[in-house]
Design a protein around this motif. Structure first.
Motif, PDB file in Angstrom:
ATOM      1  N   VAL A 117     -71.908  -0.533 -39.929  1.00  0.00           N
ATOM      2  CA  VAL A 117     -72.325  -0.186 -38.566  1.00  0.00           C
ATOM      3  C   VAL A 117     -71.359  -0.783 -37.546  1.00  0.00           C
ATOM      4  N   LEU A 118     -70.843  -1.988 -37.849  1.00  0.00           N
ATOM      5  CA  LEU A 118     -69.891  -2.620 -36.935  1.00  0.00           C
ATOM      6  C   LEU A 118     -68.603  -1.813 -36.827  1.00  0.00           C
ATOM      7  N   LEU A 119     -68.141  -1.242 -37.924  1.00  0.00           N
ATOM      8  CA  LEU A 119     -66.936  -0.404 -37.880  1.00  0.00           C
ATOM      9  C   LEU A 119     -67.149   0.805 -36.973  1.00  0.00           C
ATOM     10  N   ALA A 120     -68.380   1.332 -36.951  1.00  0.00           N
ATOM     11  CA  ALA A 120     -68.693   2.433 -36.040  1.00  0.00           C
ATOM     12  C   ALA A 120     -68.683   1.947 -34.597  1.00  0.00           C
ATOM     13  N   ALA A 121     -69.214   0.745 -34.349  1.00  0.00           N
ATOM     14  CA  ALA A 121     -69.197   0.171 -33.001  1.00  0.00           C
ATOM     15  C   ALA A 121     -67.764  -0.075 -32.528  1.00  0.00           C
ATOM     16  N   MET A 122     -66.892  -0.485 -33.442  1.00  0.00           N
ATOM     17  CA  MET A 122     -65.489  -0.703 -33.092  1.00  0.00           C
ATOM     18  C   MET A 122     -64.806   0.616 -32.742  1.00  0.00           C
ATOM     19  N   ALA A 123     -65.169   1.691 -33.440  1.00  0.00           N
ATOM     20  CA  ALA A 123     -64.611   3.004 -33.112  1.00  0.00           C
ATOM     21  C   ALA A 123     -65.073   3.454 -31.726  1.00  0.00           C
ATOM     22  N   TYR A 124     -66.343   3.208 -31.417  1.00  0.00           N
ATOM     23  CA  TYR A 124     -66.865   3.549 -30.086  1.00  0.00           C
ATOM     24  C   TYR A 124     -66.149   2.737 -29.005  1.00  0.00           C
ATOM     25  N   ASP A 125     -65.883   1.471 -29.285  1.00  0.00           N
ATOM     26  CA  ASP A 125     -65.150   0.626 -28.339  1.00  0.00           C
ATOM     27  C   ASP A 125     -63.770   1.198 -28.049  1.00  0.00           C
ATOM     28  N   ARG A 126     -63.058   1.646 -29.076  1.00  0.00           N
ATOM     29  CA  ARG A 126     -61.732   2.233 -28.880  1.00  0.00           C
ATOM     30  C   ARG A 126     -61.843   3.558 -28.120  1.00  0.00           C
ATOM     31  N   VAL A 128     -64.087   4.364 -25.801  1.00  0.00           N
ATOM     32  CA  VAL A 128     -64.280   4.064 -24.376  1.00  0.00           C
ATOM     33  C   VAL A 128     -62.999   3.530 -23.756  1.00  0.00           C
ATOM     34  N   ALA A 129     -62.295   2.648 -24.470  1.00  0.00           N
ATOM     35  CA  ALA A 129     -61.078   2.032 -23.940  1.00  0.00           C
ATOM     36  C   ALA A 129     -59.984   3.055 -23.684  1.00  0.00           C
ATOM     37  N   ILE A 130     -59.863   4.056 -24.553  1.00  0.00           N
ATOM     38  CA  ILE A 130     -58.761   5.021 -24.449  1.00  0.00           C
ATOM     39  C   ILE A 130     -59.150   6.244 -23.629  1.00  0.00           C
ATOM     40  N   CYS A 131     -60.385   6.716 -23.804  1.00  0.00           N
ATOM     41  CA  CYS A 131     -60.800   7.954 -23.142  1.00  0.00           C
ATOM     42  C   CYS A 131     -61.420   7.719 -21.770  1.00  0.00           C
ATOM     43  N   SER A 132     -61.974   6.537 -21.521  1.00  0.00           N
ATOM     44  CA  SER A 132     -62.570   6.224 -20.211  1.00  0.00           C
ATOM     45  C   SER A 132     -62.158   4.826 -19.780  1.00  0.00           C
ATOM     46  N   PRO A 133     -60.856   4.603 -19.580  1.00  0.00           N
ATOM     47  CA  PRO A 133     -60.378   3.240 -19.302  1.00  0.00           C
ATOM     48  C   PRO A 133     -60.934   2.646 -18.005  1.00  0.00           C
ATOM     49  N   LEU A 134     -61.195   3.484 -16.996  1.00  0.00           N
ATOM     50  CA  LEU A 134     -61.718   2.960 -15.733  1.00  0.00           C
ATOM     51  C   LEU A 134     -63.141   2.437 -15.879  1.00  0.00           C
ATOM     52  N   HIS A 135     -63.910   3.031 -16.788  1.00  0.00           N
ATOM     53  CA  HIS A 135     -65.294   2.602 -16.998  1.00  0.00           C
ATOM     54  C   HIS A 135     -65.420   1.530 -18.078  1.00  0.00           C
TER      55      HIS A 135
END
Length: 315
Positions: A117-126, A128-135
């Protein structure tokens, strides 16, 4: 514990098991001990080093490294649940493990599920960081990251409790020899003298849902990430982002590939000897490789290691 009645025969449930481990003579056992000890020490040192570096270097106090620190903790945890006992057994003629000790090794399920589940959370983090950097600073603020990690651990605890409860509610009254080097669900079910259909369905259902659900999150996140990166005009920016995501995707491929073969695809492992080899890969080789994958392919981690080394040398 009260005896279990099987037809007209009353037998006392087992209170301890014997872990058969790997086949071979004394020389083979000694070679396996040396190999597994070396791999385990690399895994322990590598994951501890990652945790220490991320904790001490303020430049790594970001959501991505917060998740990576927890990943190292999980890798250290589930290899340490299994291998101290396994290494002892390789040098011992007695490979007995009590029922309580066997149940304790089900912590492996907690760590494995949490890591998935953590690996999925890490993918979500990336994502957000790449696709919505302002948010990103708001979407992945510390409180959100803490809740995501807490949710990962809650999912792992739930799966571990269910698996242990259903497994150890079965009567074990036949052979007490577990054809494995640790107390895993599949070889334990073979020792039960009761119907295990519900247990098989539970194992397949829980593992299948966890794997499919987390893999969907990962695939969708990286689908959006890939499209976003390909639209970038800067070749250097694309290379840096692909390099960062490449480490995570390598870890995901190694982890999910072996866990899927072992638990979510009944019959994929032809024999328990093959199952033992697959188990070594996901319980020891992956925890050893993850720190290397993230440190060798990550400039920030390498720089942090260098700064920590310089600080240690200066003192």
């Amino acid at each position: 514990m009260s005896p279990y009645r099987n037809g007209n025969l009353s037998v006392m449930p087992l209170q301890e098991f014997v872990l058969d481990g790997f086949q071979g003579g004394l020389q083979t056992q000694a070679l396996l001990f040396a190999l597994f000890l070396a791999l385990y020490m690399v895994a322990v040192i590598g994951n501890l080093a990652m945790m220490v570096v991320i904790t001490l270097d303020a430049r790594l106090h970001s959501p991505m490294y917060f998740f990576l620190k927890n990943l190292s903790f999980l890798d250290l945890g589930y290899s340490s649940v299994i291998y101290p006992k396994m290494l002892t057994d390789l040098l011992s003629s007695s490979r007995v493990i009590t029922l309580g000790g066997c149940a304790t090794q089900f912590l492996l399920s907690l760590f494995l599920t949490t890591e998935g589940v953590l690996l999925a959370a890490m993918a979500y983090d990336r994502f957000v960081a790449i696709c919505s950097p302002l948010h990103y600073p708001i979407s992945m603020r510390p409180s959100v990251c803490a809740r995501l990690v807490l949710g990962c651990y809650c999912g792992g605890c739930l799966n571990s409790i269910l698996q242990a409860s259903f497994t150890f509610s079965l009567p074990f009254c036949s052979s007490n020899h577990i054809d494995h080097f640790f107390c895993d669900v599949l070889p334990l079910l073979k020792l039960a003298c009761a119907e295990t259909t519900i247990n098989d369905l539970l194992l397949f259902g829980l593992c299948g849902r966890i794997i499919v659900g987390t893999m969907l999150v990962i695939f969708i996140s990286y689908g959006y990430i890939t499209v976003t990166i390909l639209r970038m005009h800067s070749g250097g920016g694309r290379h840096k982002l692909f390099s960062t995501c490449g480490s995570h995707m390598t870890a995901v491929s190694l982890f999910y590939g072996t866990v899927f073969v072992m638990y979510a695809q009944p019959g994929a492992v032809a024999s328990m000897e093959q199952g033992k080899v697959v188990s070594v890969f996901y319980t020891l080789v992956i925890p050893m490789l993850n720190p290397l994958i993230y440190s060798l392919r990550n400039k920030d981690v390498k720089d942090a290691l260098w700064r920590l080394g310089q600080r240690h040398t200066a003192t």
